[in-house]
Scaffold this active site. Structure first.
Site, PDB file in Angstrom:
ATOM      1  N   LYS A  73     106.090  54.036  77.944  1.00 16.81           N
ATOM      2  CA  LYS A  73     106.852  54.415  76.750  1.00 16.81           C
ATOM      3  C   LYS A  73     107.397  55.850  76.805  1.00 16.81           C
ATOM      4  CE  LYS A  73     104.945  51.309  73.269  1.00 16.81           C
ATOM      5  NZ  LYS A  73     104.372  51.221  71.921  1.00 16.81           N
ATOM      6  N   ASP A 110     108.246  51.180  66.342  1.00 17.40           N
ATOM      7  CA  ASP A 110     106.853  51.049  65.877  1.00 17.40           C
ATOM      8  C   ASP A 110     106.676  51.576  64.451  1.00 17.40           C
ATOM      9  OD1 ASP A 110     105.830  49.840  68.153  1.00 17.40           O
ATOM     10  OD2 ASP A 110     105.396  51.748  69.136  1.00 17.40           O
TER      11      ASP A 110
END
Ligand code: ATR
Length: 293
Positions: A73, A110
């Site tokens: 990520k 997220d």
């Protein structure tokens, strides 16, 4: 499948390691088939040192985009052509989308997943004071998105560890980017600070792994912290296994409304789906098929 995949089908995917357990391919391909949109989604196991090659392959194959999971990520960022504002702040991306001009832009859905799920449960984070337990990856995304979306202030509690120092740096970034959202980082062992924050917060959010299977008999805070919450304080746990953690059990026993982590997972995917296709995923069907409790 043979009727759906054509010579024009665009490829999407997930890169990470491991990925074999991921539910994303099933969910995305179900949604594409259900809505009749011409994409296919596969998972690719990419070792930690393989990010540059993976990105080169993605460009060669002209993929429409991809999701990123652990451990890539952060490592993916130097290989992208640009990032959205929340990625600037969080320092990590979980979704990359090829734009009309061919550039690959990174997003992080997220935190949006967390905010949208609270909205789906009837709660807004606008103007709310948040007590956040934990300061890891998920917490960072939630902190950034809630600050960007108008939270009144954040208390972030973590034990003294390298994560604590990263939380201090993150707080500086949020203060600079969103001056209207004060952020305080405290030691999880600071009982007085934790009790004071509990008594003043509107939403308590657990982002630590404490209480997650197979340690479902543990709770990230002592009972006195839950006793200090004002009536009606929302208690959210981003853990979804078990669906009802000990923290949520204890909060519900004190009359607090509770939300678990399943919806955050669902809604971060819904937002990624929108970024890829420009349309809304079949949320109700996906929830019933893949997120039933
Ligand atoms: P995620 O991506 O799910 O956020 P993470 O980045 O590993 O996962 O973050 C896990 C969080 O849980 C961290 O804040 C971690 O604190 P440390 O980084 O200091 O370990 C926190 N955490 C994990 N186990 C914990 C425990 N036993 N007590 C308190 N905090 C804990």
């Amino acid at each position: 499948m043979e009727a759906r995949i054509t010579g024009r089908t665009r490829l999407l995917g997930l890169i990470g390691s491991p990925v074999a357990h991921s539910g994303s391919p099933a969910m995305y391909n179900y949604a594409f088939a259900r809505l009749g949109v011409d994409y296919a989604y596969l998972a690719f196991d990419i070792p930690p040192q393989g990010v540059a090659e993976a990105m080169a392959a993605i460009r060669t194959l002209n993929m429409k985009g991809f999701n990123i999971t652990m451990p890539h990520k952060v490592a993916i960022l130097p290989y992208l052509d640009g990032v959205a504002p929340e990625v600037e702040l969080i320092g990590a991306a979980n979704t990359v989308v090829q734009q009309a001009d061919g550039r690959y832009i990174g997003y992080n859905t997220d935190g949006k997943g967390f905010v949208y799920d609270l909205e789906a449960h009837g709660y807004s984070i606008k103007g709310k004071k948040l007590l956040i337990l934990g300061a890891g990856g998920a917490s960072t995304s939630i902190q950034a998105q809630c600050a960007l979306d108008g939270a009144a202030g954040l208390w972030v509690f973590n034990r003294k560890s390298p994560t604590f120092d990263r939380a201090l740096a993150m707080a500086d970034k949020i203060r600079a980017a969103v001056p209207g959202c004060p952020v305080q980082v405290c030691d999880l062992a600071d009982r007085a600070a934790l009790l004071a924050a509990a008594a003043d917060c509107d939403i308590l959010i657990n982002t630590t792994s404490v209480g997650m299977h197979p340690h479902a008999d543990s709770c990230p805070v002592a009972d006195e912290v839950l006793d200090a919450l004002r009536p009606g304080t929302l208690v959210s746990d981003i853990i979804y296994n078990p669906p009802r953690t000990l923290l949520l059990e204890k909060a519900a026993a004190r009359g607090c409304p509770t939300v678990n982590g399943k919806g955050m997972l669902l809604w971060q995917g819904v937002e990624a789906f929108r970024l890829y296709t420009g349309i809304t995923a079949p949320v109700k069907e996906v929830r019933e098929k893949y997120f039933a409790e």
